[in-house]
Design a protein around this motif. Structure first.
Motif, PDB file in Angstrom:
ATOM      1  N   THR A 180       0.845  -1.189   0.000  1.00  0.00           N
ATOM      2  CA  THR A 180       0.000   0.000   0.000  1.00  0.00           C
ATOM      3  C   THR A 180       0.880   1.238   0.000  1.00  0.00           C
ATOM      4  O   THR A 180       1.735   1.406   0.857  1.00  0.00           O
TER       5      THR A 180
ATOM      6  N   ALA B 190      -7.050   5.572  -4.264  1.00  0.00           N
ATOM      7  CA  ALA B 190      -6.615   4.292  -3.694  1.00  0.00           C
ATOM      8  C   ALA B 190      -7.004   3.111  -4.568  1.00  0.00           C
ATOM      9  O   ALA B 190      -6.462   2.011  -4.397  1.00  0.00           O
ATOM     10  N   ASP B 191      -7.918   3.326  -5.510  1.00  0.00           N
ATOM     11  CA  ASP B 191      -8.404   2.215  -6.335  1.00  0.00           C
ATOM     12  C   ASP B 191      -7.658   2.076  -7.666  1.00  0.00           C
ATOM     13  O   ASP B 191      -7.996   1.195  -8.464  1.00  0.00           O
ATOM     14  N   VAL B 192      -6.691   2.950  -7.927  1.00  0.00           N
ATOM     15  CA  VAL B 192      -5.958   2.872  -9.188  1.00  0.00           C
ATOM     16  C   VAL B 192      -4.475   2.661  -8.907  1.00  0.00           C
ATOM     17  O   VAL B 192      -3.979   2.949  -7.815  1.00  0.00           O
TER      18      VAL B 192
ATOM     19  N   ARG C 233      -8.796  11.905  -4.964  1.00  0.00           N
ATOM     20  CA  ARG C 233      -9.580  11.420  -6.092  1.00  0.00           C
ATOM     21  C   ARG C 233      -8.853  11.685  -7.407  1.00  0.00           C
ATOM     22  O   ARG C 233      -7.993  12.573  -7.507  1.00  0.00           O
TER      23      ARG C 233
ATOM     24  N   MET D 265     -12.725   8.912  -9.408  1.00  0.00           N
ATOM     25  CA  MET D 265     -12.523   7.651  -8.707  1.00  0.00           C
ATOM     26  C   MET D 265     -11.655   7.896  -7.483  1.00  0.00           C
ATOM     27  O   MET D 265     -10.962   8.912  -7.391  1.00  0.00           O
ATOM     28  N   SER D 266     -11.691   6.963  -6.569  1.00  0.00           N
ATOM     29  CA  SER D 266     -10.781   7.036  -5.433  1.00  0.00           C
ATOM     30  C   SER D 266      -9.362   6.758  -5.916  1.00  0.00           C
ATOM     31  O   SER D 266      -9.123   5.790  -6.657  1.00  0.00           O
TER      32      SER D 266
END
Length: 328
Positions: A2, A77-79, A33, A74-75
Protein backbone atom coordinates in the motif's frame (compact mmCIF):
# COMPACT_ATOMS: atom_id res chain seq x y z
CA UNK A 1 2.28 -2.88 -1.00
CA UNK A 2 0.00 0.00 0.00
CA UNK A 3 1.52 3.27 -1.14
CA UNK A 4 0.41 6.57 0.42
CA UNK A 5 1.32 8.65 -2.61
CA UNK A 6 -0.47 11.78 -1.45
CA UNK A 7 1.57 12.14 1.74
CA UNK A 8 3.12 15.58 1.29
CA UNK A 9 1.10 16.47 -1.81
CA UNK A 10 -0.16 19.98 -1.03
CA UNK A 11 -1.20 21.22 -4.47
CA UNK A 12 -4.95 21.62 -5.09
CA UNK A 13 -4.53 19.45 -8.18
CA UNK A 14 -1.84 17.60 -10.11
CA UNK A 15 -1.43 15.26 -13.04
CA UNK A 16 -0.82 11.53 -12.85
CA UNK A 17 -0.87 8.54 -15.16
CA UNK A 18 -2.56 5.33 -14.08
CA UNK A 19 -3.05 1.81 -15.36
CA UNK A 20 -6.38 0.86 -16.92
CA UNK A 21 -6.08 -2.79 -17.87
CA UNK A 22 -3.32 -3.03 -20.48
CA UNK A 23 -3.38 0.72 -21.14
CA UNK A 24 -2.04 3.77 -19.32
CA UNK A 25 -4.32 6.77 -19.01
CA UNK A 26 -3.71 10.37 -18.03
CA UNK A 27 -5.58 11.57 -14.98
CA UNK A 28 -6.29 14.68 -12.94
CA UNK A 29 -5.71 14.30 -9.19
CA UNK A 30 -7.53 16.45 -6.64
CA UNK A 31 -7.27 15.45 -3.00
CA UNK A 32 -7.72 11.70 -2.78
CA UNK A 33 -9.58 11.42 -6.09
CA UNK A 34 -8.61 11.03 -9.73
CA UNK A 35 -10.49 11.31 -13.02
CA UNK A 36 -9.43 10.51 -16.58
CA UNK A 37 -8.40 13.32 -18.90
CA UNK A 38 -9.09 13.22 -22.61
CA UNK A 39 -8.14 15.52 -25.46
CA UNK A 40 -11.25 17.64 -24.95
CA UNK A 41 -10.38 18.18 -21.29
CA UNK A 42 -6.81 19.11 -22.12
CA UNK A 43 -7.52 21.20 -25.18
CA UNK A 44 -4.61 19.27 -26.71
CA UNK A 45 -4.16 15.81 -28.25
CA UNK A 46 -1.88 14.43 -25.52
CA UNK A 47 0.08 15.23 -22.38
CA UNK A 48 3.18 16.70 -24.01
CA UNK A 49 1.11 18.87 -26.32
CA UNK A 50 -0.78 20.17 -23.28
CA UNK A 51 2.46 20.92 -21.42
CA UNK A 52 3.70 23.05 -24.32
CA UNK A 53 1.16 25.68 -23.29
CA UNK A 54 0.32 24.37 -19.79
CA UNK A 55 -3.13 25.92 -19.58
CA UNK A 56 -3.61 24.97 -15.94
CA UNK A 57 -6.80 27.03 -15.68
CA UNK A 58 -8.63 24.36 -17.72
CA UNK A 59 -7.70 21.73 -15.15
CA UNK A 60 -8.39 23.97 -12.19
CA UNK A 61 -12.00 24.21 -13.30
CA UNK A 62 -12.26 20.42 -13.54
CA UNK A 63 -10.59 19.92 -10.16
CA UNK A 64 -13.23 22.09 -8.53
CA UNK A 65 -15.76 19.32 -9.21
CA UNK A 66 -13.75 16.53 -7.53
CA UNK A 67 -16.39 16.07 -4.84
CA UNK A 68 -19.04 15.44 -7.50
CA UNK A 69 -19.80 11.76 -8.07
CA UNK A 70 -20.23 12.53 -11.74
CA UNK A 71 -17.39 13.33 -14.12
CA UNK A 72 -15.66 9.98 -13.83
CA UNK A 73 -13.95 10.69 -10.49
CA UNK A 74 -12.52 7.65 -8.71
CA UNK A 75 -10.78 7.04 -5.43
CA UNK A 76 -7.02 7.38 -5.87
CA UNK A 77 -6.62 4.29 -3.69
CA UNK A 78 -8.40 2.21 -6.34
CA UNK A 79 -5.96 2.87 -9.19
CA UNK A 80 -2.33 1.96 -9.82
CA UNK A 81 -0.24 5.01 -10.60
CA UNK A 82 2.75 4.88 -12.92
CA UNK A 83 5.25 7.48 -14.19
CA UNK A 84 3.38 10.79 -14.70
CA UNK A 85 5.46 11.89 -17.72
CA UNK A 86 6.50 10.66 -21.16
CA UNK A 87 9.79 12.50 -21.82
CA UNK A 88 11.56 12.39 -25.14
CA UNK A 89 14.79 13.53 -23.48
CA UNK A 90 16.21 13.15 -19.98
CA UNK A 91 19.03 15.47 -18.89
CA UNK A 92 20.76 15.16 -15.55
CA UNK A 93 22.78 17.68 -13.56
CA UNK A 94 25.77 16.37 -11.64
CA UNK A 95 27.66 17.75 -8.63
CA UNK A 96 25.00 20.36 -7.97
CA UNK A 97 24.46 20.34 -4.19
CA UNK A 98 27.04 22.58 -2.54
CA UNK A 99 27.40 20.72 0.76
CA UNK A 100 27.50 17.33 -0.93
CA UNK A 101 30.26 18.35 -3.31
CA UNK A 102 32.25 20.04 -0.53
CA UNK A 103 32.16 16.78 1.43
CA UNK A 104 33.38 14.78 -1.56
CA UNK A 105 36.17 17.22 -2.48
CA UNK A 106 37.32 17.65 1.12
CA UNK A 107 37.46 13.89 1.65
CA UNK A 108 39.73 13.56 -1.38
CA UNK A 109 41.98 16.42 -0.29
CA UNK A 110 42.68 14.92 3.15
CA UNK A 111 43.79 11.52 1.87
CA UNK A 112 47.43 12.53 1.30
CA UNK A 113 47.74 14.35 4.63
CA UNK A 114 48.68 17.67 3.04
CA UNK A 115 45.64 19.44 4.51
CA UNK A 116 43.78 19.20 7.78
CA UNK A 117 40.03 18.47 7.53
CA UNK A 118 39.24 22.13 8.26
CA UNK A 119 41.72 23.33 5.63
CA UNK A 120 40.36 20.88 3.08
CA UNK A 121 36.79 21.94 3.75
CA UNK A 122 37.64 25.64 3.47
CA UNK A 123 39.46 25.02 0.19
CA UNK A 124 36.53 22.99 -1.19
CA UNK A 125 33.97 25.59 -0.09
CA UNK A 126 35.91 28.36 -1.82
CA UNK A 127 36.13 26.24 -4.96
CA UNK A 128 32.36 25.66 -4.99
CA UNK A 129 31.55 29.32 -4.42
CA UNK A 130 33.77 30.31 -7.36
CA UNK A 131 32.14 27.63 -9.49
CA UNK A 132 28.65 28.88 -8.64
CA UNK A 133 29.67 32.46 -9.45
CA UNK A 134 31.63 31.87 -12.63
CA UNK A 135 31.16 28.27 -13.76
CA UNK A 136 28.56 26.31 -15.66
CA UNK A 137 26.29 23.40 -14.71
CA UNK A 138 27.52 19.89 -15.51
CA UNK A 139 25.10 17.78 -17.56
CA UNK A 140 24.86 14.25 -18.87
CA UNK A 141 21.99 12.41 -20.54
CA UNK A 142 19.81 9.50 -19.48
CA UNK A 143 17.59 7.17 -21.47
CA UNK A 144 13.84 7.92 -21.45
CA UNK A 145 13.25 4.15 -21.52
CA UNK A 146 14.53 4.02 -17.91
CA UNK A 147 11.63 6.20 -16.71
CA UNK A 148 9.14 4.05 -14.81
CA UNK A 149 6.62 4.51 -12.04
CA UNK A 150 6.97 3.15 -8.55
CA UNK A 151 4.47 0.47 -9.54
CA UNK A 152 7.49 -1.26 -11.14
CA UNK A 153 9.88 -3.01 -8.77
CA UNK A 154 13.53 -2.02 -9.16
CA UNK A 155 15.33 -5.13 -10.42
CA UNK A 156 18.93 -4.92 -9.20
CA UNK A 157 21.25 -6.12 -11.98
CA UNK A 158 23.28 -9.15 -10.94
CA UNK A 159 26.51 -7.79 -12.46
CA UNK A 160 27.11 -5.52 -9.45
CA UNK A 161 26.46 -5.33 -5.72
CA UNK A 162 26.82 -1.54 -5.45
CA UNK A 163 23.61 -0.06 -6.81
CA UNK A 164 22.92 3.32 -5.17
CA UNK A 165 20.10 5.82 -4.70
CA UNK A 166 20.06 9.54 -5.58
CA UNK A 167 16.73 11.26 -4.94
CA UNK A 168 16.25 14.38 -7.05
CA UNK A 169 13.86 17.20 -7.84
CA UNK A 170 13.08 16.97 -11.57
CA UNK A 171 11.96 19.84 -13.78
CA UNK A 172 9.26 19.02 -16.34
CA UNK A 173 9.68 21.24 -19.39
CA UNK A 174 6.67 23.09 -20.77
CA UNK A 175 7.20 25.46 -23.69
CA UNK A 176 10.20 24.45 -25.84
CA UNK A 177 13.43 26.01 -24.61
CA UNK A 178 16.40 26.67 -26.91
CA UNK A 179 19.20 29.01 -25.87
CA UNK A 180 17.04 30.80 -23.36
CA UNK A 181 18.43 33.28 -20.84
CA UNK A 182 18.29 32.70 -17.09
CA UNK A 183 15.83 35.57 -16.88
CA UNK A 184 13.40 33.83 -19.24
CA UNK A 185 14.06 30.22 -18.23
CA UNK A 186 11.32 29.77 -15.62
CA UNK A 187 8.73 30.53 -18.26
CA UNK A 188 9.61 27.16 -19.80
CA UNK A 189 8.77 25.10 -16.71
CA UNK A 190 5.45 23.25 -16.71
CA UNK A 191 5.90 21.55 -13.35
CA UNK A 192 7.98 19.29 -11.16
CA UNK A 193 8.17 15.66 -10.13
CA UNK A 194 10.34 13.26 -8.13
CA UNK A 195 13.03 11.09 -9.73
CA UNK A 196 15.35 8.59 -8.03
CA UNK A 197 18.49 8.46 -10.18
CA UNK A 198 19.77 4.92 -9.54
CA UNK A 199 23.52 4.51 -10.06
CA UNK A 200 25.80 1.48 -10.22
CA UNK A 201 28.88 2.85 -8.46
CA UNK A 202 31.56 0.46 -9.71
CA UNK A 203 30.67 1.25 -13.32
CA UNK A 204 30.87 5.04 -13.07
CA UNK A 205 34.57 5.16 -13.98
CA UNK A 206 36.14 3.06 -16.72
CA UNK A 207 38.71 0.59 -15.47
CA UNK A 208 40.06 -0.53 -18.83
CA UNK A 209 41.09 2.99 -19.88
CA UNK A 210 40.92 5.55 -17.10
CA UNK A 211 41.62 8.37 -19.54
CA UNK A 212 38.11 7.96 -20.94
CA UNK A 213 36.65 8.99 -17.59
CA UNK A 214 33.01 8.40 -16.63
CA UNK A 215 30.64 5.86 -18.18
CA UNK A 216 27.17 7.19 -17.45
CA UNK A 217 25.54 4.80 -19.95
CA UNK A 218 26.48 1.63 -18.09
CA UNK A 219 26.26 3.06 -14.59
CA UNK A 220 22.86 4.77 -14.84
CA UNK A 221 20.75 3.27 -17.62
CA UNK A 222 19.66 -0.23 -16.65
CA UNK A 223 15.92 -0.95 -16.91
CA UNK A 224 13.92 0.97 -14.32
CA UNK A 225 16.86 3.09 -13.14
CA UNK A 226 14.77 6.30 -13.18
CA UNK A 227 11.76 5.73 -10.91
CA UNK A 228 9.62 8.82 -11.49
CA UNK A 229 6.56 10.39 -9.92
CA UNK A 230 3.98 9.70 -8.73
CA UNK A 231 2.71 13.19 -9.64
CA UNK A 232 3.44 16.00 -12.03
CA UNK A 233 2.72 19.07 -9.92
CA UNK A 234 2.14 22.43 -11.67
CA UNK A 235 5.03 24.85 -11.20
CA UNK A 236 2.97 27.55 -9.38
CA UNK A 237 2.39 25.14 -6.49
CA UNK A 238 6.01 24.20 -5.80
CA UNK A 239 8.51 26.22 -3.75
CA UNK A 240 11.69 25.06 -5.47
CA UNK A 241 13.88 27.46 -3.50
CA UNK A 242 13.56 25.62 -0.20
CA UNK A 243 12.07 22.19 -0.82
CA UNK A 244 13.19 19.31 1.40
CA UNK A 245 14.52 16.26 -0.45
CA UNK A 246 14.29 13.18 1.78
CA UNK A 247 14.95 9.51 1.10
CA UNK A 248 14.34 6.74 3.61
CA UNK A 249 15.69 3.22 3.22
CA UNK A 250 13.54 0.69 5.06
CA UNK A 251 12.20 3.57 7.17
CA UNK A 252 15.63 5.03 8.06
CA UNK A 253 16.46 8.50 6.74
CA UNK A 254 19.51 8.46 4.47
CA UNK A 255 19.13 11.71 2.52
CA UNK A 256 17.67 14.90 3.97
CA UNK A 257 18.71 17.99 2.02
CA UNK A 258 17.23 21.23 0.78
CA UNK A 259 17.08 22.72 -2.69
CA UNK A 260 18.36 25.92 -1.11
CA UNK A 261 21.78 24.22 -1.31
CA UNK A 262 21.76 23.96 -5.13
CA UNK A 263 24.88 25.42 -6.72
CA UNK A 264 22.94 26.16 -9.90
CA UNK A 265 19.25 26.85 -9.50
CA UNK A 266 16.35 25.97 -11.79
CA UNK A 267 16.79 28.95 -14.13
CA UNK A 268 20.53 28.39 -14.49
CA UNK A 269 20.03 24.69 -15.25
CA UNK A 270 17.41 25.30 -17.94
CA UNK A 271 19.43 28.07 -19.54
CA UNK A 272 22.61 26.00 -19.50
CA UNK A 273 21.00 22.80 -20.82
CA UNK A 274 19.16 24.63 -23.59
CA UNK A 275 22.41 26.07 -24.97
CA UNK A 276 23.19 22.79 -26.72
CA UNK A 277 19.87 21.13 -27.58
CA UNK A 278 16.27 22.33 -27.58
CA UNK A 279 14.38 21.11 -24.53
CA UNK A 280 10.97 19.75 -25.53
CA UNK A 281 7.60 19.71 -23.76
CA UNK A 282 7.54 16.87 -21.24
CA UNK A 283 11.31 16.46 -21.06
CA UNK A 284 12.89 15.85 -17.68
CA UNK A 285 15.79 17.88 -16.31
CA UNK A 286 17.12 16.43 -13.05
CA UNK A 287 18.67 18.92 -10.66
CA UNK A 288 21.15 16.76 -8.72
CA UNK A 289 21.05 14.89 -5.44
CA UNK A 290 21.96 15.95 -1.88
CA UNK A 291 24.38 14.17 0.43
CA UNK A 292 23.52 10.81 1.93
CA UNK A 293 23.68 8.28 -0.87
CA UNK A 294 24.75 4.69 -0.34
CA UNK A 295 28.36 5.42 -1.14
CA UNK A 296 28.46 7.75 1.88
CA UNK A 297 26.82 5.21 4.18
CA UNK A 298 28.76 2.23 2.73
CA UNK A 299 25.36 0.58 2.32
CA UNK A 300 23.99 -0.26 -1.11
CA UNK A 301 20.64 -1.54 -2.36
CA UNK A 302 19.71 -5.14 -1.65
CA UNK A 303 16.90 -7.53 -2.46
CA UNK A 304 13.92 -6.66 -0.26
CA UNK A 305 14.88 -3.03 0.37
CA UNK A 306 12.19 -0.36 0.15
CA UNK A 307 13.06 3.25 -0.70
CA UNK A 308 10.60 5.99 0.23
CA UNK A 309 11.33 9.31 -1.41
CA UNK A 310 9.55 12.59 -0.79
CA UNK A 311 10.04 16.19 -1.85
CA UNK A 312 8.06 19.05 -0.32
CA UNK A 313 4.78 19.45 -2.16
CA UNK A 314 5.33 16.59 -4.61
CA UNK A 315 3.98 13.58 -2.73
CA UNK A 316 5.71 10.32 -1.91
CA UNK A 317 7.38 7.69 -4.08
CA UNK A 318 7.89 4.14 -2.79
CA UNK A 319 10.17 1.77 -4.69
CA UNK A 320 10.66 -1.89 -3.81
CA UNK A 321 13.98 -3.53 -4.73
CA UNK A 322 14.18 -7.11 -5.97
CA UNK A 323 16.97 -9.33 -7.21
CA UNK A 324 17.19 -9.52 -10.99
CA UNK A 325 15.70 -12.70 -12.39
CA UNK A 326 16.28 -14.45 -15.68
CA UNK A 327 18.68 -11.96 -17.33
CA UNK A 328 20.66 -13.32 -20.25
Amino acid sequence: MTVAHTDGLTAPYALARYRDGDEVRLGLVAGDRIRPLGADDLGAPDLNAFLAAADWARLERLAADAADAAGGWMSLADVVLTAPVEPRQVLQAGANYREHVIQLVAAGLTQDGSRTPDEARAFAADMMDKRAAHGDPYFFIGLPACVVGDDVDLALPAYSAVHDWELELAIVIGAPAFRVSREDALGHVAGYTIVNDITTRDLVFRKDMKEIGTDWYRSKNAPGFLPTGPFLVPAPFVDVDSATVELKLNGETKQNGSTSDLLFGIAALISGASETMPLLPGDLLLTGSPAGNGQHWKRFLQNGDVMTGSITGLGTQTVACVAEQGAS
